[in-house]
Design an enzyme around this catalytic site. Structure first.
Site, mmCIF file in Angstrom:
data_model
loop_
_atom_site.group_PDB
_atom_site.id
_atom_site.type_symbol
_atom_site.label_atom_id
_atom_site.label_comp_id
_atom_site.label_asym_id
_atom_site.label_seq_id
_atom_site.Cartn_x
_atom_site.Cartn_y
_atom_site.Cartn_z
ATOM 1 N N SER A 35 0.941 -1.293 -0.004
ATOM 2 C CA SER A 35 -0.170 0.100 0.027
ATOM 3 C C SER A 35 0.852 1.228 0.065
ATOM 4 O O SER A 35 2.103 1.200 0.723
ATOM 5 C CB SER A 35 -0.718 0.078 1.161
ATOM 6 O OG SER A 35 -1.584 1.190 1.370
ATOM 7 N N TYR A 74 -2.158 0.838 10.187
ATOM 8 C CA TYR A 74 -1.955 0.116 8.734
ATOM 9 C C TYR A 74 -0.608 0.543 7.997
ATOM 10 O O TYR A 74 -0.011 -0.322 7.610
ATOM 11 C CB TYR A 74 -3.129 0.579 8.076
ATOM 12 C CG TYR A 74 -3.181 0.032 6.655
ATOM 13 C CD1 TYR A 74 -3.598 -1.306 6.515
ATOM 14 C CD2 TYR A 74 -3.111 0.895 5.494
ATOM 15 C CE1 TYR A 74 -3.596 -1.782 5.341
ATOM 16 C CE2 TYR A 74 -2.927 0.354 4.340
ATOM 17 C CZ TYR A 74 -3.324 -0.974 4.068
ATOM 18 O OH TYR A 74 -3.544 -1.877 2.835
#
Length: 412
Positions: A222, A235
């Site tokens: 990501s 995250y």
């Protein structure tokens, strides 16, 4: 005069080709195109200088551009490797990228090992119903070593001496809600357990089969692991750790002939991101477990606006998963796969701004995406006022009381 006009229009045509090529590179979604962009711009400057010194060069360049254009149009299609006899294991196939990738790779002729959390769940049932007999479903929670071990033994038994051509690390989770200070420790641990330690365990377990086939390691990561996205600290930290591990492996596996690629997707509607009940549940859990002090400082309205911001991003996320699925396929089948793939709308531009623009501009770009909260502006204003009041009162040297009145003596 007519000759001058003709030369002018030829000149404009040639410059349009060069400037258009440069702009195309600017808008391209891969950061690897930047060196080419610089080269285009340098050549453009040289062409301008050459044409000003020697006008006949305009016609020669026009002919050269036309020839190159015709030859490029007749080029052969990109070569890809055959899929026959190649096996790929994909994690996290219950839904989203994993499920769609399993469908596509099965249709291309791969032998697919698709891991799911629930063998009786809707995702697993759909894969079993719609895919060929080459697909094998495996129950595996990547955070459970015994599940990973059993999946490895089953895969190894079916492959024999062939080895595993591809391992697609897709399974991941975003157990996160709110600012870094507000995020619960369980969120940090949950993200690390799945996104880093779980993927680490799977990769280490299946590496011997990858080395045997001199195959491909493809990991879905990501941009949050490389850029400081507000409200995604837990995250992002887990993906940052994963990115460092994968990049280290890329160097270490090169002598073994294993090629390593990382997929960096933009926002897509996958998994729980499109489930508004999930965000409501996360919000309630978040507020219930937050310390009274932080809840008072930030205010419940601020947390509610954060939840609404996440839901708004989920609404506007792309539904078509093909950009990610196609990059995974290319990483598995290209003779020379890219190290990094930027998949989805806007992600290439975002990386371009982050890597090549001043930090102040890239920070504003990220803040415009994630810091649109009215409560945030009100909190900033209140903090400014509190700071001014604090500075005013800390500048007082003495206080005297006279008949119920307070007299202030400021520091000189």
């Amino acid at each position: 005069m007519e000759d001058y006009a003709l030369s002018f229009w030829i000149y404009m045509g040639v410059m349009s080709v060069f400037v258009g090529g440069a702009m195309k590179k600017v808008l391209a979604s891969h950061i690897s195109a930047v060196p080419t962009l610089v080269a285009w711009l340098c050549v453009t400057v040289l062409v301008v200088r050459l044409c000003s010194l020697w006008p006949p060069a305009v016609l020669a360049l026009a002919i050269l551009c036309a020839v190159c254009y015709l030859l490029s149009g007749r080029g052969a299609p990109a070569h890809t490797l055959p899929t026959e006899g190649k096996a790929v294991l994909i994690t996290g196939c219950d839904s989203g990228f994993g499920k769609a990738t399993a469908h596509q790779l099965d249709a291309l002729g791969f032998e697919v090992f698709a891991t799911v959390l629930d063998l009786s769940g809707p995702g697993a049932v759909d894969l079993q119903r719609t895919c060929s007999s080459r697909l094998t479903l495996l129950q595996m929670d990547i955070t459970q070593p015994q599940d990973v071990q059993q999946a490895f033994l089953t895969t190894k038994a079916k492959l024999g001496l062939r080895g595993l051509w591809g391992l697609v690390n897709n399974a991941g989770v975003c157990v996160n809600f709110g600012d870094a200070e507000l995020s619960l420790m369980s969120n940090y641990r949950g993200c690390m357990e799945v996104n880093f330690f779980g993927t680490l365990n799977v990769t280490k377990m299946f590496l011997p089969l990858l080395r045997l086939a001199q195959g491909r390691l493809v990991t879905v990561s990501s941009p949050a692991g490389e850029q400081p996205f507000p409200c995604l600290a837990a995250y992002g930290a887990s993906k940052a750790a994963l990115g460092m591990f994968i990049n280290t492996l890329r160097h270490e596996l090169e002598p073994w002939g294993v090629k390593v690629s990382t997929i960096l997707p933009s926002a897509f509607k996958t998994g729980q991101s499109i489930n508004f009940e999930y965000w409501d549940k996360q919000y309630k859990n978040f507020v219930q477990n937050l310390s009274p002090g932080l809840l008072e400082e930030y205010g419940e309205e601020y947390m509610l606006e954060t939840k609404e911001l996440f839901q708004c991003h989920a609404k506007t996320a792309a539904e078509d998963l093909s950009p990610v699925i196609n990059t995974i396929t290319d990483a598995l089948l290209s003779p020379q796969p890219q190290v990094r793939y930027y998949a989805g709308p806007g992600v290439g531009l975002m990386y371009f701004i982050y890597c090549y623009f001043p930090l102040s501009l890239s920070d504003k770009f990220l803040q415009r995406l994630f810091m649109k909260k009215k409560c945030h502006e009100q909190r900033h204003t209140k903090a400014t006022i509190d700071s001014m009041v604090h500075q005013r009162f800390t500048g007082l040297q003495d206080v005297s009381l006279h008949t119920g009145q307070v007299t202030f003596f400021p520091v000189q």
